[in-house]
Design a protein around this motif. Structure first.
Motif, mmCIF file in Angstrom:
data_model
loop_
_atom_site.group_PDB
_atom_site.id
_atom_site.type_symbol
_atom_site.label_atom_id
_atom_site.label_comp_id
_atom_site.label_asym_id
_atom_site.label_seq_id
_atom_site.Cartn_x
_atom_site.Cartn_y
_atom_site.Cartn_z
ATOM 1 N N VAL A 186 -3.334 -11.753 -0.317
ATOM 2 C CA VAL A 186 -2.883 -10.608 0.479
ATOM 3 C C VAL A 186 -1.365 -10.566 0.420
ATOM 4 C CG1 VAL A 186 -2.828 -9.567 2.774
ATOM 5 C CG2 VAL A 186 -4.892 -10.737 1.989
ATOM 6 N N THR A 187 -0.803 -9.425 0.094
ATOM 7 C CA THR A 187 0.645 -9.296 -0.051
ATOM 8 C C THR A 187 1.332 -9.258 1.316
ATOM 9 O OG1 THR A 187 0.594 -6.880 -0.027
ATOM 10 C CG2 THR A 187 0.328 -7.976 -2.165
ATOM 11 N N ARG A 188 2.628 -9.386 1.263
ATOM 12 C CA ARG A 188 3.428 -9.276 2.472
ATOM 13 C C ARG A 188 3.435 -7.813 2.951
ATOM 14 N NH1 ARG A 188 8.916 -11.897 1.168
ATOM 15 N NH2 ARG A 188 9.359 -9.860 0.252
ATOM 16 N N LYS A 189 3.688 -7.593 4.237
ATOM 17 C CA LYS A 189 3.796 -6.228 4.746
ATOM 18 C C LYS A 189 4.947 -5.506 4.048
ATOM 19 C CE LYS A 189 2.075 -7.079 9.447
ATOM 20 N NZ LYS A 189 2.421 -6.987 10.894
ATOM 21 N N ARG A 190 4.712 -4.245 3.728
ATOM 22 C CA ARG A 190 5.758 -3.489 3.053
ATOM 23 C C ARG A 190 6.951 -3.233 3.976
ATOM 24 N NH1 ARG A 190 6.346 1.580 2.270
ATOM 25 N NH2 ARG A 190 4.252 2.135 2.968
ATOM 26 N N THR A 191 6.676 -3.106 5.292
ATOM 27 C CA THR A 191 7.784 -2.947 6.240
ATOM 28 C C THR A 191 8.679 -4.184 6.242
ATOM 29 O OG1 THR A 191 6.188 -3.628 7.943
ATOM 30 C CG2 THR A 191 6.679 -1.281 7.784
ATOM 31 N N LEU A 192 8.064 -5.356 6.037
ATOM 32 C CA LEU A 192 8.854 -6.587 5.952
ATOM 33 C C LEU A 192 9.606 -6.653 4.626
ATOM 34 C CD1 LEU A 192 9.622 -9.233 7.312
ATOM 35 C CD2 LEU A 192 7.564 -10.280 6.339
ATOM 36 N N ASP A 193 8.962 -6.172 3.547
ATOM 37 C CA ASP A 193 9.652 -6.097 2.250
ATOM 38 C C ASP A 193 10.930 -5.278 2.367
ATOM 39 O OD1 ASP A 193 7.781 -7.618 0.958
ATOM 40 O OD2 ASP A 193 6.728 -5.947 0.020
ATOM 41 N N ILE B 50 9.860 4.398 -11.697
ATOM 42 C CA ILE B 50 8.956 4.399 -10.536
ATOM 43 C C ILE B 50 8.765 2.978 -10.022
ATOM 44 C CG2 ILE B 50 6.585 4.835 -9.790
ATOM 45 C CD1 ILE B 50 6.550 7.216 -11.753
ATOM 46 N N VAL B 51 8.506 2.041 -10.943
ATOM 47 C CA VAL B 51 8.331 0.639 -10.542
ATOM 48 C C VAL B 51 9.617 0.088 -9.942
ATOM 49 C CG1 VAL B 51 7.892 -1.699 -11.397
ATOM 50 C CG2 VAL B 51 6.474 0.192 -12.191
ATOM 51 N N ASN B 52 10.739 0.436 -10.551
ATOM 52 C CA ASN B 52 12.031 -0.041 -10.045
ATOM 53 C C ASN B 52 12.273 0.448 -8.615
ATOM 54 O OD1 ASN B 52 14.554 -1.430 -10.541
ATOM 55 N ND2 ASN B 52 15.536 0.588 -10.553
ATOM 56 N N ALA B 53 11.903 1.688 -8.344
ATOM 57 C CA ALA B 53 12.055 2.219 -6.985
ATOM 58 C C ALA B 53 11.140 1.490 -6.009
ATOM 59 C CB ALA B 53 11.743 3.714 -6.973
ATOM 60 N N ALA B 54 9.921 1.152 -6.462
ATOM 61 C CA ALA B 54 8.987 0.430 -5.592
ATOM 62 C C ALA B 54 9.492 -0.978 -5.289
ATOM 63 C CB ALA B 54 7.612 0.375 -6.247
ATOM 64 N N GLU B 55 10.108 -1.620 -6.294
ATOM 65 C CA GLU B 55 10.628 -2.972 -6.085
ATOM 66 C C GLU B 55 11.829 -2.965 -5.140
ATOM 67 O OE1 GLU B 55 9.679 -5.838 -9.731
ATOM 68 O OE2 GLU B 55 11.138 -4.289 -10.249
ATOM 69 N N ARG B 56 12.665 -1.939 -5.262
ATOM 70 C CA ARG B 56 13.847 -1.829 -4.384
ATOM 71 C C ARG B 56 13.461 -0.921 -3.219
ATOM 72 N NH1 ARG B 56 17.884 0.809 -7.818
ATOM 73 N NH2 ARG B 56 19.587 -0.142 -6.606
ATOM 74 N N SER C 57 10.452 -6.858 -2.925
ATOM 75 C CA SER C 57 8.996 -6.875 -2.816
ATOM 76 C C SER C 57 8.425 -8.076 -3.568
ATOM 77 C CB SER C 57 8.404 -5.580 -3.388
ATOM 78 O OG SER C 57 6.997 -5.632 -3.378
ATOM 79 N N ASP C 58 7.352 -8.646 -3.016
ATOM 80 C CA ASP C 58 6.694 -9.771 -3.699
ATOM 81 C C ASP C 58 5.438 -9.318 -4.434
ATOM 82 O OD1 ASP C 58 4.927 -9.280 -1.588
ATOM 83 O OD2 ASP C 58 4.506 -11.411 -1.258
ATOM 84 N N ARG C 59 5.278 -8.004 -4.603
ATOM 85 C CA ARG C 59 4.036 -7.483 -5.181
ATOM 86 C C ARG C 59 4.084 -7.447 -6.707
ATOM 87 N NH1 ARG C 59 1.904 -2.884 -0.899
ATOM 88 N NH2 ARG C 59 2.506 -4.065 0.942
ATOM 89 N N HIS C 60 2.900 -7.589 -7.286
ATOM 90 C CA HIS C 60 2.758 -7.438 -8.742
ATOM 91 C C HIS C 60 2.103 -6.106 -9.094
ATOM 92 C CE1 HIS C 60 3.950 -11.586 -9.264
ATOM 93 N NE2 HIS C 60 3.017 -11.964 -8.420
ATOM 94 N N VAL C 61 1.465 -5.480 -8.080
ATOM 95 C CA VAL C 61 0.755 -4.215 -8.291
ATOM 96 C C VAL C 61 1.320 -3.188 -7.316
ATOM 97 C CG1 VAL C 61 -1.483 -3.054 -8.282
ATOM 98 C CG2 VAL C 61 -1.334 -5.463 -8.973
ATOM 99 N N PHE C 62 1.778 -2.058 -7.856
ATOM 100 C CA PHE C 62 2.353 -1.006 -7.021
ATOM 101 C C PHE C 62 1.502 0.252 -7.126
ATOM 102 C CE2 PHE C 62 6.139 -3.568 -8.152
ATOM 103 C CZ PHE C 62 6.535 -3.929 -6.868
ATOM 104 N N GLN C 63 1.318 0.900 -5.974
ATOM 105 C CA GLN C 63 0.581 2.168 -5.962
ATOM 106 C C GLN C 63 1.558 3.312 -5.697
ATOM 107 O OE1 GLN C 63 -3.466 4.231 -4.231
ATOM 108 N NE2 GLN C 63 -2.621 2.527 -3.074
ATOM 109 N N CYS C 64 1.525 4.290 -6.584
ATOM 110 C CA CYS C 64 2.410 5.452 -6.492
ATOM 111 C C CYS C 64 1.580 6.694 -6.181
ATOM 112 C CB CYS C 64 3.160 5.640 -7.813
ATOM 113 S SG CYS C 64 4.078 7.190 -7.926
#
Length: 649
Positions: A411-418, A589-595, A424-431
């Motif tokens: 289970v990933t970390r909360k996105r609000t905490l990210d 898109i991925v770069n925006a999700a990571e930042r 972000s500690d995620r490997h999979v991003f949903q756009c």
């Protein structure tokens, strides 16, 4: 696995009772049948409709009590009859052996009525009053019932009985109980007289699990271990020889020098079912964790830890390594891609391929020959894990994942905490892909999985997804899932408080040649931004100008850039799918999700709220300082007063 001499100990699932409704025409012997079964004697008199009658747990070998419900045949009792039919686990449908017209009524009224009510329970047809049939006119039950059973597949079995002579009375409710605890329909196709595909797939998985030396045959030791596991009783050497002899006589390829093959294993189960010993096959299936739908019981799967709406579930590296090994194992020609036949074989131990229907069908990139590369295979698993973690876990187990199931998912970390940590500690991003009609959303999704540009597109459903791996800096890869949100569905979609919780990044696409398209995309961006501010699930957003190969309308660039400045997000990204000028869009898109702390849009309302909260916080700070000063002053005054009091005294 004995052909008949070893008694199986059935495992009838988790049922605590079986409810049987007895229905049929008036005077067919319903109440007498029930009374005779309960008392093991023929009653001198019987009520028109009996109260619920219970046969205790020890009445039948399965150890599950049977509750029998008598029903009235009058019009006044119609509502109650319909209610009981809908509640029933099994239906006993009676006719009188001395009244042929009641047998005809089964076809003209009773079974059509059961179908009209959409009753899914198995039906046992019972001829009562066998003792009153005219001996001069013998009737073959098989000949009479065969065409009826051919027409009405819900009929599980037929039996005739006599309550007066106590002939085959207990058997009636034994067959009813058995039809519920050990149903035929999931296992066997009566028309073709073959095992059903799901049953074959489950038995194949069980065979592979029991084939410890992986030589595609069960030797005597493996057969014995299987027998003990399923039935708590070993096979004697003579019984093993007998089993193999039966198989070899009927199916020569079912046995070889190494032992019992999968063909032989499946034949034995088909033989048990043909002989009415369904409890044997069900005992095997249930021992290996299957339910009545021949799927792994959910209670046998580990409980996934509760997650917040803005957390997601991903495969662990351990699960990914397992999937890579499985992919290589079934890539029979070692070409780095799975053909459909190889993919079917890979999922041949699962209930079915999980990717044949939406939202998985057509969601990944294929080769020019339609084959699935490893990257697409893993991306498909990432999509299934994100959308349905429990299904993903079950399918890992179907494929042979034998490690602790809790090691397969994280289970990933909360996105609000990210956002607070600014990474972000995620490997999979949903756009989430928003945009007006005809802006090119479907074209963008199709281009992501390498499909050639078309002027018309098929990806227009409410649950349109595509997924692929995206190369990042330092040679890393991230999985990106594009989820198209139809324009007509946006209002209802955003009405949910958690609608944006699962979104890592949102993009807003518009036709750069159409002024109205830009205005609609801008309005959608505003709606999403406001919803994010209201719920606390603000997401990074990108504005994307599609169809850059067409002539822009006057002031298009200025207008779009002004919108982005106003919302404090990056300038529009211009691409042409037709010309394949993609401007690194998926990487962006991925770069925006990571930042995730950047590119979150702000509205005037949001800025005012932020300013208001800032003022409130400052006021609270001043109030806290003032309160502290007052406390200190009061303490100082009390100390002064105390000293003055002492000096006076």
């Amino acid at each position: 696995m004995s052909g008949g001499s070893v008694a199986a100990t059935p495992v009838p699932g988790h049922r605590t009772t079986v409810r049987v409704a007895v229905v049929g025409d008036r005077g067919t012997g319903k109440s007498s049948l029930i009374a005779a079964a309960a008392s093991e004697s023929f009653p001198d008199s019987v009520s028109p409709v009996l109260p619920p009658t219970r046969l205790p747990a020890d009445y039948y070998p399965d150890g599950v009590p049977v509750t029998i419900i008598d029903t009235a045949s009058s019009l006044e009792g119609k509502a109650k009859l319909e209610e009981e039919l809908k509640r029933a686990d099994a239906v006993v449908l009676t006719y009188a052996c001395d009244k042929p017209e009641t047998l005809n009524r089964l076809q003209t009224f009773w079974i059509p009525e059961i179908r009209r009510l959409k009753v899914k329970a198995p039906v046992i047809v019972v001829g009562c009053k066998l003792d009153l049939r005219d001996e001069h006119f013998p009737v073959s039950l098989e000949r009479v019932m065969a065409p009826i059973m051919q027409q009405f597949r819900e009929i599980e079995t037929c039996i005739e009985c006599s309550a007066a002579n106590l002939v085959q009375v207990p058997e009636v409710f034994y067959y009813a109980q058995k039809a519920v605890l050990h149903p035929t329909a999931p296992l066997f196709d009566q028309e073709s007289q073959t095992l059903k595909p799901r049953c074959i797939r489950a038995l194949k998985r069980i065979f592979i699990l029991c084939d410890h030396d992986m030589d595609s045959a069960l030797n005597d030791k493996e057969l014995n271990e299987f027998q003990i596991k399923c039935f708590n009783a070993p096979l004697q050497p003579a019984e093993i020889v007998g089993v193999k002899r039966v198989v070899q006589e009927r199916v020569p390829e079912g046995v070889n020098d190494l032992g019992l093959t999968l063909t032989g294993f499946l034949f034995l189960h088909a033989l048990f079912i043909e002989k009415g010993r369904l409890e044997t096959t069900w005992a095997v299936l249930r021992k290996f964790g299957y339910n009545d739908d021949i799927e792994l019981r959910k209670e046998n799967l580990p409980v996934l830890s509760k997650k917040a709406p803005d957390q997601s579930v991903e495969l662990t590296s351990e699960a990914v390594d397992f999937l890579i090994r499985i992919f290589s194992l079934f890539d029979s020609n070692n070409d780095g891609a799975l053909q459909d036949s190889e993919l079917d074989e890979l999922f041949s131990t699962a209930p079915e391929s999980p990717w044949d229907e939406a939202p998985y069908k057509n969601s990944v990139e294929r080769t020019e020959f339609g084959d699935l590369r490893l990257s697409g295979f893993l991306a498909q698993w990432d999509l299934m894990t994100l959308l349905d973690p429990l299904k993903s876990l079950a399918y890992l187990i179907y494929l042979g994942y034998t490690n602790d199931p809790t090691t397969a998912l994280r289970v990933t970390r909360k996105r609000t905490l990210d956002a607070k940590k600014q990474q972000s500690d995620r490997h999979v991003f949903q756009c989430f892909v928003f945009g007006p009609k005809n802006a090119g959303k479907s074209s963008l999704l199709s281009s992501f999985v390498g499909r050639p540009f078309q002027n018309t597109h098929g990806l227009t459903g409410n649950q349109s997804y595509t997924v692929n791996a995206v190369d990042q800096l330092r040679g890393t890869k991230k999985t990106l899932i594009l989820h198209e949100i139809q324009e007509d569905d946006v209002k209802q979609f955003l009405s949910s408080k958690d609608s944006l919780a699962a979104c890592d990044v949102a993009i807003f696409v518009y036709d750069s040649s159409d002024e109205y398209s830009l205005k609609r995309a801008s309005a959608l961006l505003m709606d999403v931004a406001r919803r994010g501010e209201d719920t606390g699930y603000g997401v990074p957003c990108l504005f994307i100008a599609l169809k850059d190969d067409l002539d822009s309308y006057p002031m298009a660039v200025r207008d779009s850039e002004a919108i982005c400045r106003e919302m404090k997000i990056d300038a529009p990204i211009r691409i042409s799918i037709k010309k394949r000028e993609m401007n690194n869009i998926f990487w962006r898109i991925v770069n925006a999700a990571e930042r995730c702390h950047l590119s979150v849009p702000e509205t005037e309302y949001g800025r005012n709220m932020k300013q208001y909260r800032h003022l409130v916080n400052r006021s609270l700070v001043f109030a806290s300082v003032g309160a502290a000063a007052a406390v200190i002053a009061l303490a100082a005054y009390r100390a002064y007063a105390s000293r003055k009091s002492h000096s006076t005294s």
